[in-house]
Design an enzyme around this catalytic site. Structure first.
Site, PDB file in Angstrom:
ATOM      1  N   GLY A 256       6.648  13.458 -14.787  1.00  0.00           N
ATOM      2  CA  GLY A 256       7.639  12.924 -14.293  1.00  0.00           C
ATOM      3  C   GLY A 256       8.760  13.588 -13.563  1.00  0.00           C
ATOM      4  O   GLY A 256       9.640  13.179 -13.099  1.00  0.00           O
ATOM      5  N   PRO A 299       1.869  15.665 -14.486  1.00  0.00           N
ATOM      6  CA  PRO A 299       2.225  15.137 -13.422  1.00  0.00           C
ATOM      7  C   PRO A 299       1.242  14.389 -12.764  1.00  0.00           C
ATOM      8  O   PRO A 299       0.072  14.409 -12.383  1.00  0.00           O
ATOM      9  CB  PRO A 299       2.368  16.487 -12.355  1.00  0.00           C
ATOM     10  CG  PRO A 299       1.452  17.491 -13.122  1.00  0.00           C
ATOM     11  CD  PRO A 299       1.300  17.269 -14.377  1.00  0.00           C
ATOM     12  N   GLY A 300       1.945  13.097 -11.938  1.00  0.00           N
ATOM     13  CA  GLY A 300       1.100  12.235 -11.151  1.00  0.00           C
ATOM     14  C   GLY A 300       1.881  12.011  -9.764  1.00  0.00           C
ATOM     15  O   GLY A 300       1.346  12.714  -8.736  1.00  0.00           O
ATOM     16  N   ARG A 338       6.798  -1.289  -4.558  1.00  0.00           N
ATOM     17  CA  ARG A 338       7.802  -0.854  -5.386  1.00  0.00           C
ATOM     18  C   ARG A 338       9.338  -1.153  -4.737  1.00  0.00           C
ATOM     19  O   ARG A 338      10.308  -1.137  -5.511  1.00  0.00           O
ATOM     20  CB  ARG A 338       7.826   0.718  -5.165  1.00  0.00           C
ATOM     21  CG  ARG A 338       6.368   1.361  -5.808  1.00  0.00           C
ATOM     22  CD  ARG A 338       6.183   2.541  -5.932  1.00  0.00           C
ATOM     23  NE  ARG A 338       7.122   3.353  -6.866  1.00  0.00           N
ATOM     24  CZ  ARG A 338       8.054   3.967  -6.386  1.00  0.00           C
ATOM     25  NH1 ARG A 338       8.661   4.108  -5.227  1.00  0.00           N
ATOM     26  NH2 ARG A 338       8.911   4.521  -7.488  1.00  0.00           N
ATOM     27  N   TYR A 342      11.339  -2.209  -7.798  1.00  0.00           N
ATOM     28  CA  TYR A 342      12.485  -1.288  -8.325  1.00  0.00           C
ATOM     29  C   TYR A 342      13.345  -1.027  -7.338  1.00  0.00           C
ATOM     30  O   TYR A 342      14.448  -0.261  -7.585  1.00  0.00           O
ATOM     31  CB  TYR A 342      11.727   0.120  -8.704  1.00  0.00           C
ATOM     32  CG  TYR A 342      10.245   0.191  -9.407  1.00  0.00           C
ATOM     33  CD1 TYR A 342      10.268  -0.478 -10.716  1.00  0.00           C
ATOM     34  CD2 TYR A 342       9.112   0.521  -8.904  1.00  0.00           C
ATOM     35  CE1 TYR A 342       9.079  -0.304 -11.349  1.00  0.00           C
ATOM     36  CE2 TYR A 342       8.273   0.810  -9.325  1.00  0.00           C
ATOM     37  CZ  TYR A 342       7.941   0.023 -10.602  1.00  0.00           C
ATOM     38  OH  TYR A 342       6.892   0.241 -11.279  1.00  0.00           O
ATOM     39  N   CYS A 369       4.201 -14.883   1.550  1.00  0.00           N
ATOM     40  CA  CYS A 369       5.040 -15.911   1.637  1.00  0.00           C
ATOM     41  C   CYS A 369       6.051 -16.092   0.596  1.00  0.00           C
ATOM     42  O   CYS A 369       5.639 -16.664  -0.640  1.00  0.00           O
ATOM     43  CB  CYS A 369       4.087 -17.433   1.422  1.00  0.00           C
ATOM     44  SG  CYS A 369       5.157 -18.713   1.464  1.00  0.00           S
ATOM     45  N   GLU A 370       6.944 -15.086   0.551  1.00  0.00           N
ATOM     46  CA  GLU A 370       7.712 -14.667  -0.518  1.00  0.00           C
ATOM     47  C   GLU A 370       8.973 -13.931   0.173  1.00  0.00           C
ATOM     48  O   GLU A 370       8.946 -12.682   0.748  1.00  0.00           O
ATOM     49  CB  GLU A 370       7.000 -13.882  -1.596  1.00  0.00           C
ATOM     50  CG  GLU A 370       7.995 -13.187  -2.744  1.00  0.00           C
ATOM     51  CD  GLU A 370       7.534 -13.250  -3.947  1.00  0.00           C
ATOM     52  OE1 GLU A 370       6.609 -14.184  -4.230  1.00  0.00           O
ATOM     53  OE2 GLU A 370       8.178 -12.810  -4.777  1.00  0.00           O
ATOM     54  N   TYR A 398       1.767   5.545  -6.761  1.00  0.00           N
ATOM     55  CA  TYR A 398       1.989   4.196  -7.116  1.00  0.00           C
ATOM     56  C   TYR A 398       2.268   3.157  -6.048  1.00  0.00           C
ATOM     57  O   TYR A 398       2.996   1.904  -6.111  1.00  0.00           O
ATOM     58  CB  TYR A 398       3.545   4.106  -8.013  1.00  0.00           C
ATOM     59  CG  TYR A 398       3.424   5.180  -9.187  1.00  0.00           C
ATOM     60  CD1 TYR A 398       2.433   4.845 -10.244  1.00  0.00           C
ATOM     61  CD2 TYR A 398       4.065   6.277  -9.080  1.00  0.00           C
ATOM     62  CE1 TYR A 398       2.500   5.657 -11.352  1.00  0.00           C
ATOM     63  CE2 TYR A 398       3.695   7.180 -10.249  1.00  0.00           C
ATOM     64  CZ  TYR A 398       3.083   6.982 -11.412  1.00  0.00           C
ATOM     65  OH  TYR A 398       2.901   7.542 -12.441  1.00  0.00           O
TER      66      TYR A 398
HETATM   67  N1  LLP Z   1       2.131  10.707 -18.593  1.00  0.00           N
HETATM   68  C1  LLP Z   1       2.411   9.590 -19.104  1.00  0.00           C
HETATM   69  C2  LLP Z   1       2.188   9.517 -20.755  1.00  0.00           C
HETATM   70  C3  LLP Z   1       3.110   8.639 -18.189  1.00  0.00           C
HETATM   71  O1  LLP Z   1       3.451   7.437 -18.468  1.00  0.00           O
HETATM   72  C4  LLP Z   1       3.207   8.604 -16.815  1.00  0.00           C
HETATM   73  C5  LLP Z   1       3.803   7.705 -16.075  1.00  0.00           C
HETATM   74  C6  LLP Z   1       2.794   9.933 -16.363  1.00  0.00           C
HETATM   75  C7  LLP Z   1       2.419  11.156 -17.107  1.00  0.00           C
HETATM   76  C8  LLP Z   1       3.124  10.494 -15.144  1.00  0.00           C
HETATM   77  O2  LLP Z   1       4.604  10.548 -14.470  1.00  0.00           O
HETATM   78  P1  LLP Z   1       4.749  11.015 -13.009  1.00  0.00           P
HETATM   79  O3  LLP Z   1       4.660  12.521 -12.904  1.00  0.00           O
HETATM   80  O4  LLP Z   1       4.055  10.289 -11.974  1.00  0.00           O
HETATM   81  O5  LLP Z   1       6.222  10.527 -12.985  1.00  0.00           O
HETATM   82  N2  LLP Z   1       5.062   2.655 -11.637  1.00  0.00           N
HETATM   83  C9  LLP Z   1       6.238   3.577 -11.528  1.00  0.00           C
HETATM   84  C10 LLP Z   1       5.857   4.702 -12.254  1.00  0.00           C
HETATM   85  C11 LLP Z   1       5.439   4.511 -13.879  1.00  0.00           C
HETATM   86  C12 LLP Z   1       5.084   5.538 -14.614  1.00  0.00           C
HETATM   87  C13 LLP Z   1       4.337   5.530 -15.766  1.00  0.00           C
HETATM   88  N3  LLP Z   1       4.074   6.710 -16.423  1.00  0.00           N
HETATM   89  C14 LLP Z   1       6.715   3.597 -10.082  1.00  0.00           C
HETATM   90  O6  LLP Z   1       6.139   3.147  -9.216  1.00  0.00           O
HETATM   91  O7  LLP Z   1       7.637   4.446 -10.007  1.00  0.00           O
END
Ligand code: LLP
Length: 439
Positions: A256, A299-300, A338, A342, A369-370, A398
């Site tokens: 996150g 981290p993602g 996104r 969002y 078409c939106e 994402y």
């Molecule tokens: N761990 C868990 C259990 C999670 O649910 C997530 C993200 C992460 C790690 C990774 O979080 P990050 O470091 O990437 O913030 N589609 C949305 C984001 C959804 C995140 C879901 N879970 C967007 O485009 O912002």
């Protein structure tokens, strides 16, 4: 590859060449567009490796022991990224059987994989057990019972973390807030449900409870909610110890950490945040009379987002006097949903005239078409004409992973850039691909 005197835009890997063209990771974007076509996803893989190393070394230094980051593949999932993760010695968070299959197909060592999901089916559980996944992150009573049964059928005992909700609101956008009591994920600590599940896990023969997991949300720029969550988690670990005698070895605090999408987002110092978090975890462990657990982070976004860029070609430029200027590109919500989902704000650059000052606020529209198919509104760029290249920055997380084929639009290819060289990581989808499963 970046010359120290080159002008940068937002991040050090986005520069302007002497010819006025935008460069990414030291490579001319016009050359890449000519070679691969547009729309096109680009990834600066040197930056991805740097981020992995930063998390690994800072976590090792701050927490010690086996504490480490797991890359959350939901941000960007392809075989090629798992090969990089394997080479970097990373562990990974897999959230579905499809992600699991992708990692396994890439030869990722499954003992370094953590298998998530709030509703794993029996088939998912069997697939993960047979693949030799190192650790399950269990979400519910139903999952614990099913896992115990299916692991028992195989004569194995599966290591797990139990996902709980600490009741922390990180004040990010609601769609990505996950650690509150009212959540489809995990069991709340506050209601006593988490303690009951811990007792159940400890009673099951084919389950080896290693510790606990929480994830409070995404795109968070403040370490305070993580400190709050770790305080709640350590006092929960103490309660579990008092009630059962079991001391959790591992504490997974989820992902996150925030990423800078525009000039108005802050710079986030990941190393400082990790240090502050380690201090808080150690103090909370001490005050609860517990040993410091092995800490995991997931981290993602912060591993891949600013390593990514999307290139488009401008088609129609339509000025509606008194309203706005629509700049339509050859991609849109199918490759980046996104903004539609969002209202996420991006930095947009006219890559063909990156040396020119932005002189126009435009709405970047896609080709679906939106009418909600927009990538940005109010984006300030140098006025484009048909044929110019448009770059949307920080699209590494994402975007590809959330891409669809809406309106039967094929997904763009993914090209990896490293040390000035480009390599195809995912082919462009063909029309044939679109009808492959149609009977
Ligand atoms: N761990 C868990 C259990 C999670 O649910 C997530 C993200 C992460 C790690 C990774 O979080 P990050 O470091 O990437 O913030 N589609 C949305 C984001 C959804 C995140 C879901 N879970 C967007 O485009 O912002």
């Amino acid at each position: 590859m970046t010359n120290c005197c080159e002008k940068t835009i937002l991040h050090g890997n986005v520069t302007v060449g002497d010819n006025g063209l935008l460069r990414f990771a030291g490579v001319d974007t016009a050359d890449l567009a000519a070679k691969y076509g547009t729309p096109l996803y680009l990834f600066d893989t040197d930056r991805i490796r740097e981020r992995c190393k930063l998390y690994q070394s800072e976590m090792k230094a701050a927490f010690g022991g086996d504490s480490r980051p797991l890359y959350a593949g939901k941000a960007f999932c392809t075989k090629a990224i798992y090969r990089i993760m394997a080479e970097c010695g990373m562990s990974v968070d897999l959230v579905s059987p499809g992600e699991l299959f992708t990692a396994k197909s890439a030869g990722f060592p499954m003992e370094r994989a953590f298998f998530h999901g709030n509703n794993k089916t029996d088939a998912d559980i069997a697939l993960a057990l047979d693949a030799g996944v190192g650790c399950f992150v269990c979400d519910s009573r139903e999952e614990l019972v099913a896992l115990d049964r299916i692991a028992g059928e195989r004569g194995v005992c599966q290591k797990i973390l139990l996902r709980v909700t600490p009741g922390i609101d990180p004040h990010t956008f609601a769609a990505v807030t996950t650690g509150k009591v009212d959540s489809k994920f995990g069991s709340p600590i506050a209601t006593g449900a988490a303690l009951e599940l811990a007792k159940l896990a400890l009673s099951l023969e084919h389950i080896d409870l290693d510790g606990f997991h929480c994830h409070i949300g995404s795109q968070i720029f403040d370490v305070t909610p993580y400190v709050d969550a770790s305080n709640v988690m350590l006092s929960f670990i103490k309660d579990v110890k008092d009630a059962t005698g079991f001391t959790a070895k591992t504490l997974n605090l989820g992902g996150g950490f925030g990423v800078r999408y525009t000039e108005s987002d802050p710079e986030f110092d990941y190393a400082e945040a990790i240090k502050a978090l380690a201090k808080a975890v150690k103090e909370a462990a001490q005050s609860n009379g517990l040993p410091t657990p092995t800490v995991l982070l997931e981290p993602g976004r912060s591993i891949v987002a600013d390593a990514g860029m999307t290139l488009y070609t401008v088609g129609t430029v339509k000025e509606i006097p008194g309203f706005r200027t629509y700049v339509s590109v050859d991609g849109g919500m199918p490759d980046n949903p996104r903004y539609a989902l969002y209202r996420s704000v991006y930095t947009v650059v006219n890559a063909t005239h990156a040396d020119k000052a932005p002189d126009r606020a435009v709405t970047v529209a896609g080709r679906c078409c939106e009418s909600g198919d927009l990538i940005a509104e109010g984006a300030r760029i140098a006025t484009p004409v048909r044929g110019d290249l448009l770059a949307v920055l920080v699209t590494g997380a994402y975007n590809y992973s959330m891409a669809s084929n809406y309106n039967r639009i094929p997904r763009p290819p993914v090209v990896f850039l490293s040390e000035g060289k480009d390599a195809l990581a995912v082919r462009r989808e063909s029309f044939e691909d679109l009808v492959r499963n149609d009977l």
